[in-house]
Design a protein around this motif. Structure first.
Motif, PDB file in Angstrom:
ATOM      1  N   ILE A 108       0.832  -1.196   0.000  1.00 18.72           N
ATOM      2  CA  ILE A 108       0.000   0.000   0.000  1.00 18.72           C
ATOM      3  C   ILE A 108       0.873   1.254   0.000  1.00 18.72           C
ATOM      4  O   ILE A 108       0.646   2.189  -0.757  1.00 18.72           O
ATOM      5  CB  ILE A 108      -0.946  -0.003   1.220  1.00 18.72           C
ATOM      6  N   LEU A 109       1.896   1.248   0.832  1.00 18.86           N
ATOM      7  CA  LEU A 109       2.769   2.422   0.922  1.00 18.86           C
ATOM      8  C   LEU A 109       3.496   2.663  -0.396  1.00 18.86           C
ATOM      9  O   LEU A 109       3.685   3.805  -0.814  1.00 18.86           O
ATOM     10  CB  LEU A 109       3.768   2.248   2.064  1.00 18.86           C
ATOM     11  N   GLN A 110       3.877   1.587  -1.055  1.00 20.14           N
ATOM     12  CA  GLN A 110       4.563   1.757  -2.341  1.00 20.14           C
ATOM     13  C   GLN A 110       3.612   2.335  -3.377  1.00 20.14           C
ATOM     14  O   GLN A 110       4.005   3.105  -4.238  1.00 20.14           O
ATOM     15  CB  GLN A 110       5.142   0.422  -2.815  1.00 20.14           C
ATOM     16  N   LYS A 111       2.335   1.944  -3.276  1.00 16.36           N
ATOM     17  CA  LYS A 111       1.354   2.481  -4.205  1.00 16.36           C
ATOM     18  C   LYS A 111       1.085   3.965  -3.921  1.00 16.36           C
ATOM     19  O   LYS A 111       0.911   4.758  -4.832  1.00 16.36           O
ATOM     20  CB  LYS A 111       0.053   1.672  -4.083  1.00 16.36           C
ATOM     21  N   LEU A 112       1.065   4.302  -2.643  1.00 13.27           N
ATOM     22  CA  LEU A 112       0.771   5.684  -2.261  1.00 13.27           C
ATOM     23  C   LEU A 112       1.893   6.641  -2.648  1.00 13.27           C
ATOM     24  O   LEU A 112       1.654   7.759  -3.070  1.00 13.27           O
ATOM     25  CB  LEU A 112       0.525   5.779  -0.749  1.00 13.27           C
ATOM     26  N   SER A 113       3.117   6.192  -2.448  1.00 14.96           N
ATOM     27  CA  SER A 113       4.223   7.050  -2.869  1.00 14.96           C
ATOM     28  C   SER A 113       5.199   6.192  -3.654  1.00 14.96           C
ATOM     29  O   SER A 113       6.135   5.647  -3.090  1.00 14.96           O
ATOM     30  CB  SER A 113       4.910   7.708  -1.674  1.00 14.96           C
ATOM     31  N   PRO A 114       4.950   6.086  -4.948  1.00 11.23           N
ATOM     32  CA  PRO A 114       5.684   5.149  -5.778  1.00 11.23           C
ATOM     33  C   PRO A 114       7.171   5.466  -5.828  1.00 11.23           C
ATOM     34  O   PRO A 114       7.597   6.511  -5.346  1.00 11.23           O
ATOM     35  CB  PRO A 114       5.014   5.262  -7.151  1.00 11.23           C
ATOM     36  N   PRO A 115       7.873   4.523  -6.464  1.00 14.47           N
ATOM     37  CA  PRO A 115       9.315   4.284  -6.338  1.00 14.47           C
ATOM     38  C   PRO A 115      10.132   5.398  -5.713  1.00 14.47           C
ATOM     39  O   PRO A 115      10.058   6.545  -6.153  1.00 14.47           O
ATOM     40  CB  PRO A 115       9.760   4.046  -7.773  1.00 14.47           C
ATOM     41  N   ARG A 116      10.885   5.002  -4.735  1.00 14.42           N
ATOM     42  CA  ARG A 116      11.801   5.951  -4.125  1.00 14.42           C
ATOM     43  C   ARG A 116      13.143   5.766  -4.811  1.00 14.42           C
ATOM     44  O   ARG A 116      13.179   5.624  -6.018  1.00 14.42           O
ATOM     45  CB  ARG A 116      11.845   5.700  -2.631  1.00 14.42           C
ATOM     46  N   GLU A 117      14.208   5.723  -4.065  1.00 11.37           N
ATOM     47  CA  GLU A 117      15.542   5.683  -4.706  1.00 11.37           C
ATOM     48  C   GLU A 117      15.697   4.514  -5.677  1.00 11.37           C
ATOM     49  O   GLU A 117      16.000   4.682  -6.835  1.00 11.37           O
ATOM     50  CB  GLU A 117      16.667   5.589  -3.666  1.00 11.37           C
ATOM     51  N   ASN A 118      15.437   3.320  -5.152  1.00 14.79           N
ATOM     52  CA  ASN A 118      15.726   2.148  -5.984  1.00 14.79           C
ATOM     53  C   ASN A 118      14.572   1.858  -6.935  1.00 14.79           C
ATOM     54  O   ASN A 118      13.755   0.993  -6.706  1.00 14.79           O
ATOM     55  CB  ASN A 118      16.032   0.926  -5.125  1.00 14.79           C
ATOM     56  N   GLU A 119      14.539   2.593  -7.990  1.00 15.75           N
ATOM     57  CA  GLU A 119      13.464   2.467  -8.964  1.00 15.75           C
ATOM     58  C   GLU A 119      13.563   1.162  -9.720  1.00 15.75           C
ATOM     59  O   GLU A 119      14.643   0.626  -9.927  1.00 15.75           O
ATOM     60  CB  GLU A 119      13.562   3.612  -9.972  1.00 15.75           C
ATOM     61  N   GLY A 120      12.409   0.720 -10.190  1.00 14.11           N
ATOM     62  CA  GLY A 120      12.381  -0.430 -11.089  1.00 14.11           C
ATOM     63  C   GLY A 120      12.712  -1.732 -10.404  1.00 14.11           C
ATOM     64  O   GLY A 120      12.628  -2.790 -11.004  1.00 14.11           O
ATOM     65  N   GLU A 121      13.065  -1.668  -9.163  1.00 13.03           N
ATOM     66  CA  GLU A 121      13.388  -2.915  -8.479  1.00 13.03           C
ATOM     67  C   GLU A 121      12.090  -3.637  -8.152  1.00 13.03           C
ATOM     68  O   GLU A 121      11.309  -3.181  -7.332  1.00 13.03           O
ATOM     69  CB  GLU A 121      14.167  -2.611  -7.200  1.00 13.03           C
ATOM     70  N   GLU A 122      11.886  -4.740  -8.818  1.00  7.90           N
ATOM     71  CA  GLU A 122      10.606  -5.407  -8.685  1.00  7.90           C
ATOM     72  C   GLU A 122      10.594  -6.433  -7.553  1.00  7.90           C
ATOM     73  O   GLU A 122       9.572  -6.973  -7.198  1.00  7.90           O
ATOM     74  CB  GLU A 122      10.219  -6.085 -10.007  1.00  7.90           C
ATOM     75  N   GLU A 123      11.759  -6.712  -7.030  1.00  9.94           N
ATOM     76  CA  GLU A 123      11.811  -7.731  -5.981  1.00  9.94           C
ATOM     77  C   GLU A 123      10.982  -7.304  -4.779  1.00  9.94           C
ATOM     78  O   GLU A 123      10.915  -6.130  -4.448  1.00  9.94           O
ATOM     79  CB  GLU A 123      13.254  -7.944  -5.527  1.00  9.94           C
ATOM     80  N   SER A 124      10.398  -8.281  -4.130  1.00 14.09           N
ATOM     81  CA  SER A 124       9.596  -7.928  -2.967  1.00 14.09           C
ATOM     82  C   SER A 124      10.523  -7.579  -1.809  1.00 14.09           C
ATOM     83  O   SER A 124      11.642  -8.084  -1.704  1.00 14.09           O
ATOM     84  CB  SER A 124       8.677  -9.087  -2.588  1.00 14.09           C
ATOM     85  N   THR A 125      10.037  -6.685  -0.975  1.00 17.50           N
ATOM     86  CA  THR A 125      10.826  -6.232   0.161  1.00 17.50           C
ATOM     87  C   THR A 125      11.023  -7.390   1.139  1.00 17.50           C
ATOM     88  O   THR A 125      10.064  -8.073   1.462  1.00 17.50           O
ATOM     89  CB  THR A 125      10.055  -5.119   0.878  1.00 17.50           C
ATOM     90  N   PRO A 126      12.242  -7.609   1.616  1.00 17.27           N
ATOM     91  CA  PRO A 126      12.423  -8.690   2.590  1.00 17.27           C
ATOM     92  C   PRO A 126      11.776  -8.318   3.920  1.00 17.27           C
ATOM     93  O   PRO A 126      11.703  -7.134   4.261  1.00 17.27           O
ATOM     94  CB  PRO A 126      13.939  -8.789   2.736  1.00 17.27           C
ATOM     95  N   PHE A 127      11.288  -9.312   4.637  1.00 17.08           N
ATOM     96  CA  PHE A 127      10.688  -9.068   5.946  1.00 17.08           C
ATOM     97  C   PHE A 127      11.720  -8.383   6.845  1.00 17.08           C
ATOM     98  O   PHE A 127      11.439  -7.398   7.496  1.00 17.08           O
ATOM     99  CB  PHE A 127      10.227 -10.393   6.538  1.00 17.08           C
ATOM    100  N   TRP A 128      12.914  -8.916   6.866  1.00 18.12           N
ATOM    101  CA  TRP A 128      13.978  -8.273   7.641  1.00 18.12           C
ATOM    102  C   TRP A 128      15.167  -8.030   6.736  1.00 18.12           C
ATOM    103  O   TRP A 128      15.741  -8.964   6.229  1.00 18.12           O
ATOM    104  CB  TRP A 128      14.409  -9.168   8.826  1.00 18.12           C
ATOM    105  N   PRO A 129      15.525  -6.757   6.543  1.00 17.20           N
ATOM    106  CA  PRO A 129      16.736  -6.502   5.768  1.00 17.20           C
ATOM    107  C   PRO A 129      17.941  -7.049   6.516  1.00 17.20           C
ATOM    108  O   PRO A 129      17.876  -7.216   7.734  1.00 17.20           O
ATOM    109  CB  PRO A 129      16.771  -4.979   5.661  1.00 17.20           C
ATOM    110  N   PRO A 130      19.021  -7.337   5.790  1.00 15.51           N
ATOM    111  CA  PRO A 130      20.201  -7.890   6.475  1.00 15.51           C
ATOM    112  C   PRO A 130      20.667  -6.963   7.587  1.00 15.51           C
ATOM    113  O   PRO A 130      20.600  -5.738   7.433  1.00 15.51           O
ATOM    114  CB  PRO A 130      21.261  -7.971   5.371  1.00 15.51           C
TER     115      PRO A 130
END
Lengths: 259, 565
Positions: free
Chosen positions: B531-553
């Motif tokens: 939802i947040l990505q839809k509300l304010s579409p791509p930030r810095e890393n544009e075009g990255e289609e991968e889903s966001t990891p639950f926990w970043p490294p």
């Protein structure tokens, strides 16, 4: 998984230290100075590290400070009990140029006495002393003369005024040293005036705390986690489970789910 | 963004919302996390004894609908209140599963302590027995006949594999697990009961086979990861402390925490935004969808998305909310719709009495031939041959149906014992959390106390000091827990909503609850990010289609040169 009884061969003692104080008095800057001997003007309000660690040598012992920052949770009085728990030391910071911050510090000391371990060693640190000592103070041998130019660097908070430009540096001081010292003595606290900017007094806080910490007591307590004294069932000790480090599997082989 | 503007405001600091808040903060979203209580953890809080008593009295006298009902407590409250950490949601954590993964990947594991559960014990009228948790235990057991051992081994081997396509299971998926065991593996009544209630933690005799087997497989795989027991118990009250840890993780990444403030008003800023896609907006819409006012708080907060426990939902906004459907509908709920609970404080440890000496002396070194993987590295924790009675500090005691006179004939009771070693009680005191699943909410005069009294008595007879029988508890609190199963009349599309209510947590067993909560949190997190990505579409890393990891490294700890402590 270290068997605690034999695990302390290096004589390094882990000490949890918590920081408290009003927003923008320089809590994080004090730690940053201690841990990496740096100072960042215009530091953002604390974001980032869960806790920092720094060793401190004291005679034949090495103390390993695990320093917990409030992570901003103190702002709306929402510090979790987790924060105080097991803390063996606390540094309560105020800003010598802001009288209200000492009042706040006093209320944190009360809170510590209510919530924390009764043997906790508390140090009171009057920070930003560089702002008040360039010309007048007689105790300021270490202070570089240019410090007043960047007078309000030590705070990142907008709206926090560090005094009018061109004013007498000494008039910035709102908390007389004697007053804070008297309070600290009365409340049984260690007391320092510090400058995270110049480094003055910073290391002293941590070494004086180290001297005051009952190391033998902590060692005994850590040893005890495997079999603490005194469960009424005589055999309980042999069945006490030591703590488990979740990042270390008992079986060798990397765990699959740490993705 | 201004100080009072957020991507997300999360209401309620229960485990689900705390995990979700931490994940969103770590992902870079600006989060405000609000709770009207003065403590963290919501319905899963870990409280001091004094706080618990206050909570109980407040809940008992409140007219508001609550999941906690018919509370009764002993009048006297023991001293050392602050040395107790009592969790409103007792639980143990399987060593393999969603919560453990999240604790490790988020770094929250470092904030708390964990230790292995000492034992799972099953009660029968003759006393209590240690439940064999591993194949060695079974080999060593003197109470199981050779034939039964062989059948049990066959079953456990089956249960630890990918059994989904095995012929043993074909057509049996929905059969009650407790019928499946005798039918397919020819196991006797007693062993079936032990497996069903003390290894798989069934909450009723009718739980279907497939989900039960899947749960059991997870527990079997958990054994040996950190030691002999598959389960860990969290220090300082467990689940509530873990919720606090996730909140701290969120705060460390910039999350703003506001406790003890009641919500005055939540207002929606553009109520019609979803229908009127064709009509161009008359003025550029604000990026914020809600404003929030709190009691005794100067600023009005605004946010794009709200994630909220059911109790914080204002009636007038109900229709714009997306409420996630409940996780595991049907099966368990059909047989369990409420819980009778008791929190007991005692000052004698429970004792696992050794069984009378066996006849057959044929127990020797051959027992190492199988299952060597479970042998414990440091040697100290291998259960000693039960040569003598053993005082227990942390354990689960299971009372199968019909094991106690005057108790339930249809549901098992589980008791989590939690003592000083998990830093949840003062020295020489133990907490016992007693839980009885109920098929329906009992008729009015019946209280949790009357339902649980027989179990309290049976439990106290297991305490160590025979000279003090009957042992009187220092404190007891009884209550019914009825999950809030309100379904809001909401639209079905999570994408069209900016107000999310996480799925209601189903009634779950001691080891199941924490993982269920984590699964719900992950689903909530993923929906929120979409939802947040839809509300304010791509930030810095544009075009990255991968889903966001639950926990970043996790960032590697540079300061931590010698991290072995």
């Amino acid at each position: 998984m270290v068997d605690a009884a034999s695990g302390n061969v290096d004589k390094s003692v882990q000490v949890k230290l918590v920081l408290l104080g009003e927003a923008a008095v320089g809590k994080s800057s004090v730690v940053l100075r201690f841990v990496s001997n740096e100072f960042q003007p215009n530091k953002e309000p604390t974001i980032g590290a869960a806790f920092l660690t720094q060793k401190c040598r004291l005679e034949d012992r090495i103390l390993r400070y695990e320093i917990w920052d409030t992570a901003g949770q103190e702002r709306f009085h929402s510090l979790a009990p987790m924060y105080y728990r097991n803390a063996q030391a606390a540094v309560v910071v105020y800003d010598v140029t802001k009288a209200s911050s000492l009042e706040k510090a006093k209320s944190w000391v009360k809170e510590l006495q209510r919530q924390a371990n009764p043997n906790i060693v508390i140090a009171l640190a009057g920070n930003k002393v560089d702002l008040v000592q360039s010309s007048a103070s007689s105790t300021s041998a270490a202070s570089p003369p240019e410090s007043e130019d960047e007078a309000d660097d030590a705070t990142a908070t907008p709206g926090e005024t560090a005094g009018s430009p061109g004013g007498e540096p000494d008039s910035l001081r709102q908390v007389p040293r004697e007053e804070a010292q008297a309070y600290a003595t009365e409340a049984g606290l260690l007391f320092f005036e510090t400058s995270a900017k110049t480094g003055e007094g910073i290391v002293d806080i941590f070494t004086e705390i180290a001297k005051k910490i009952p190391i033998e007591h902590i060692l005994a307590a850590t040893r005890g986690t495997a079999g603490r004294p005194g469960a009424s069932g005589g055999r309980a000790e042999s069945t006490r489970q030591p703590g488990v480090n979740l990042e270390e599997d008992a079986t060798k082989g990397k765990d699959a789910c740490n993705c | 963004m201004e100080e009072s503007q957020f991507d997300v405001i999360v209401f309620g600091t229960g485990l689900v919302n705390s995990i979700t808040a931490a994940a969103l903060s770590k992902c870079g979203y600006k989060v405000a996390h609000i709770d009207s209580n003065p403590y963290y953890g919501g319905d899963e809080a870990s409280l001091s004894l004094e706080e618990l008593v206050k909570w109980a009295d407040r809940t008992a006298s409140s007219n508001a609908p609550s999941r906690f009902q018919r509370l009764t407590r002993s009048v006297e409250v023991p001293s050392q209140s602050r040395q107790y950490s009592i969790c409103l949601q007792p639980g143990v954590i399987p060593s393999v599963g969603p919560l453990i993964s999240s604790l490790v990947s988020s770094g929250v594991a470092k904030y708390s302590g964990f230790r292995l559960l000492e034992a799972v014990i099953v009660y029968d009228s003759t006393g209590v027995k240690n439940v064999p948790g591993s194949k060695e235990d079974i080999f060593k057991s003197k109470e199981i006949s050779l034939l039964e051992k062989r059948r049990l081994m066959r079953f456990l081997t089956f249960a630890a594999t990918d059994f989904e396509d095995k012929k043993e299971l074909e057509g049996m998926e929905d059969m009650p697990f407790l019928e499946f065991l005798p039918k397919v593996f020819s196991l006797g009544k007693e062993i079936t009961s032990v497996i069903g209630y003390s290894l798989a933690f069934c909450m009723s005799s009718t739980e279907p086979t497939l989900p039960t087997l899947q749960r059991l497989r997870n527990y079997l795989r958990s054994g040996g990861r950190y030691g002999a027991s598959p389960f860990l118990i969290g220090d300082y009250g467990g689940i509530g402390d873990i919720a606090q840890g996730f909140c701290r993780a969120s705060a460390v990444c910039g999350g703003v925490y506001i406790l003890s403030r009641a919500v005055q008003k939540i207002s929606r800023l553009h109520p019609e935004s979803t229908d009127a896609l064709d009509t161009p907006p008359t003025e550029p819409p604000s990026t914020f969808n809600y404003t929030v006012d709190l009691d005794d708080f100067p600023d009005t907060l605004s946010c794009k998305l709200i994630i909220s426990s059911l109790t914080y939902v204002p009636p007038e906004l109900q229709s714009s909310i997306y409420q996630f459907p409940s996780v595991s509908p049907g099966a368990v709920q059909a047989a369990v719709n409420a819980l009778a609970r008791c929190i007991l404080i005692i000052d004698e440890p429970l004792v696992l009495r050794s069984p009378p000496p066996p006849q057959e002396p044929d127990q020797g070194p051959e027992s190492t031939e199988h299952g060597t993987s479970n042998v414990h590295q440091d040697g100290t924790q291998v259960p000693a041959p039960a040569a003598a009675d053993r005082a227990i500090d942390t354990a689960i005691v299971v009372f199968p149906p019909s094991s106690v006179d005057g108790g339930s004939e249809t549901h098992p009771v589980t008791v989590l014992i939690n003592g000083e070693s998990s830093l949840s009680t003062p020295k020489g005191k133990w907490l016992a959390y007693i839980t009885l699943p109920l098929g329906s909410i009992p008729e009015e005069p019946i209280t949790a106390e009357s339902l649980l009294r027989p179990y309290v008595d049976a439990l106290l007879r297991l305490a160590v000091n025979p000279s003090r029988v009957p042992l009187a508890p220092l404190f007891s609190l009884f209550y019914l827990e009825v999950p809030d199963e309100r379904v809001l009349p909401s639209e079905g599309d999570p994408q069209a909503s900016t107000y999310l209510v996480p799925a209601a947590l189903p009634i779950a067993s001691l080891p199941d609850f924490p993982d269920q909560a984590t699964t719900v949190a992950e689903a909530t997190f993923r929906a929120a990010v979409q939802i947040l990505q839809k509300l304010s579409p791509p930030r810095e890393n544009e075009g990255e289609e991968e889903s966001t990891p639950f926990w970043p490294p996790l960032p590697t700890d540079e300061d931590d040169e010698d991290s072995e402590w």
